[in-house]
Design a protein around this motif. Structure first.
Motif, PDB file in Angstrom:
ATOM      1  N   UNK A 105       0.766  -1.241  -0.106  1.00  0.00           N
ATOM      2  CA  UNK A 105       0.021  -0.181   0.084  1.00  0.00           C
ATOM      3  C   UNK A 105       0.758   1.247  -0.008  1.00  0.00           C
ATOM      4  N   UNK A 106       2.041   1.166   0.745  1.00  0.00           N
ATOM      5  CA  UNK A 106       2.939   2.432   0.747  1.00  0.00           C
ATOM      6  C   UNK A 106       3.323   2.952  -0.438  1.00  0.00           C
ATOM      7  N   UNK A 107       3.411   2.201  -1.601  1.00  0.00           N
ATOM      8  CA  UNK A 107       3.718   2.494  -2.824  1.00  0.00           C
ATOM      9  C   UNK A 107       2.461   3.358  -3.528  1.00  0.00           C
ATOM     10  N   UNK A 108       1.341   3.186  -3.000  1.00  0.00           N
ATOM     11  CA  UNK A 108       0.133   3.869  -3.753  1.00  0.00           C
ATOM     12  C   UNK A 108      -0.500   4.850  -2.759  1.00  0.00           C
ATOM     13  N   UNK A 109       0.093   5.202  -1.522  1.00  0.00           N
ATOM     14  CA  UNK A 109      -0.327   5.840  -0.444  1.00  0.00           C
ATOM     15  C   UNK A 109      -0.886   7.679  -0.909  1.00  0.00           C
ATOM     16  N   UNK A 110      -0.135   8.108  -1.679  1.00  0.00           N
ATOM     17  CA  UNK A 110      -0.384   9.433  -2.126  1.00  0.00           C
ATOM     18  C   UNK A 110      -1.258   9.468  -3.245  1.00  0.00           C
ATOM     19  N   UNK A 111      -1.446   8.341  -3.939  1.00  0.00           N
ATOM     20  CA  UNK A 111      -2.284   8.577  -5.212  1.00  0.00           C
ATOM     21  C   UNK A 111      -3.666   8.410  -5.260  1.00  0.00           C
ATOM     22  N   UNK A 112      -4.261   9.044  -6.235  1.00  0.00           N
ATOM     23  CA  UNK A 112      -5.649   9.135  -6.339  1.00  0.00           C
ATOM     24  C   UNK A 112      -6.211   7.799  -6.662  1.00  0.00           C
ATOM     25  N   UNK A 113      -6.884   7.011  -6.020  1.00  0.00           N
ATOM     26  CA  UNK A 113      -7.192   5.647  -6.238  1.00  0.00           C
ATOM     27  C   UNK A 113      -8.464   5.284  -6.038  1.00  0.00           C
TER      28      UNK A 113
END
Ligand SMILES: C[S@@+](CC[C@H](N)C(=O)[O-])C[C@H]1O[C@@H](n2cnc3c(N)ncnc32)[C@H](O)[C@@H]1O
Length: 282
Positions: A105-113
């Motif tokens: 999850x840390x790799x996607x933490x800041x993304x608009x998902x």
């Protein structure tokens, strides 16, 4: 929580097994127990308002959030599945899945998902994910959606029955929306785990994740595989990892081919008690 959901969670399994006298007794005490529990049902929380006074939660790691909101995905929780009137403040062991999730999850933490959780119960995991992924939209489906106790412009809860291909099609496949993370934490029964993954894999965006919790339930719990069917999802995933063929009456040939052509990696992890599969898409 409405009376019907209260019955389904706390009384249906007992009434099914009971003799005629016990059935009669249980049906009489059911509405009384419901009324006694009413003041103890968790209150609805508007996270958009709550977060104004609790900005610090946006900085917390996943396990902190799971424990703060009392999801059983973290290390410890207060049993959220007993009747609310019986709830104590005693923390007990939970699944302990956070370190596995945090890694991905840390790799996607800041993304608009877009995140989809199937089997949301009170929504405690959804609330945790709301803070962890502050730019995300969270879709929380459950066969008993009235249990859900959070509100936000970033969270939508809805009715879905993951044992029904029709329900999955109407509520997810037919919608023009894909997801970056799907967490399947619904019934944990053999067929539902298989159809959820193979029907929904095409709804995952490139580089997305599909997570199946309590992957070992059909293998270890009779009630999750009452007819001793084979193979279960764990066996299917192990076969795929070992480059062996598999067949299941619950998987259409086109969905099998789609999965095999589009998965990047499959990992199985063991939490404190149960296993979880994390599948990455190409
Ligand atoms: C283990 S709880 C979910 C806990 C929650 N994810 C959390 O982290 O706090 C399982 C949920 O799945 C729901 N469920 C059971 N069978 C289902 C089905 N066939 N379709 C959708 N939801 C289902 C139950 O109503 C329950 O709320």
């Amino acid at each position: 929580m409405n009376l019907l959901s209260f019955y389904k969670i706390y009384y249906r399994h007992r009434i099914v097994k009971a003799n005629i006298f016990l059935k009669f007794y249980l049906f009489i005490i059911l509405p009384i127990r419901y009324l006694l529990n009413l003041p103890f049902f968790p209150k609805r929380i508007n996270l958009d308002i709550y977060s104004k006074k609790n900005q610090y939660l946006f900085q917390k790691d996943l396990n902190y959030l799971f424990e703060f909101f009392n999801s059983d995905k973290g290390n410890f929780y207060i049993d959220q599945y007993i009747q609310p009137i019986k709830k104590t403040s005693l923390k007990i062991n939970a699944h302990g899945y956070s370190p596995f999730y945090e890694k991905y999850f840390v790799l996607k933490k800041e993304e608009k998902i877009n995140i989809l959780e199937l089997g949301s119960f009170y929504g405690n995991a959804s609330a945790s994910l709301y803070y962890y992924f502050k730019n995300s939209k969270i879709y929380s489906g459950d066969v008993l959606p009235d249990l859900f106790r959070y509100k936000s412009i970033r969270i939508k809860n809805f009715l879905i029955d993951t044992s029904s291909e029709i329900s999955i099609t109407q509520n997810l496949l037919n919608l023009d929306r894909n997801y970056d993370i799907i967490i399947e934490d619904a019934s944990h029964s053999l067929k539902d785990q298989i159809i959820s993954l193979f029907l929904l894999f095409k709804k995952i965006n490139p580089n997305g994740l599909f997570i199946c919790e309590e992957l070992d339930f059909p293998e270890t719990r009779k009630d999750m595989n009452p007819n001793n069917e084979y193979p279960d999802l764990k066996t299917i995933l192990l076969n795929i990892k070992n480059k062996k063929d598999f067949n299941s009456k619950y998987i259409k040939q086109e969905d099998k081919i789609y999965f095999l052509e589009n998965f990047k990696n499959i990992e199985l992890y063991k939490g404190k008690y149960n296993e979880v599969a994390i599948i990455e898409k190409k």
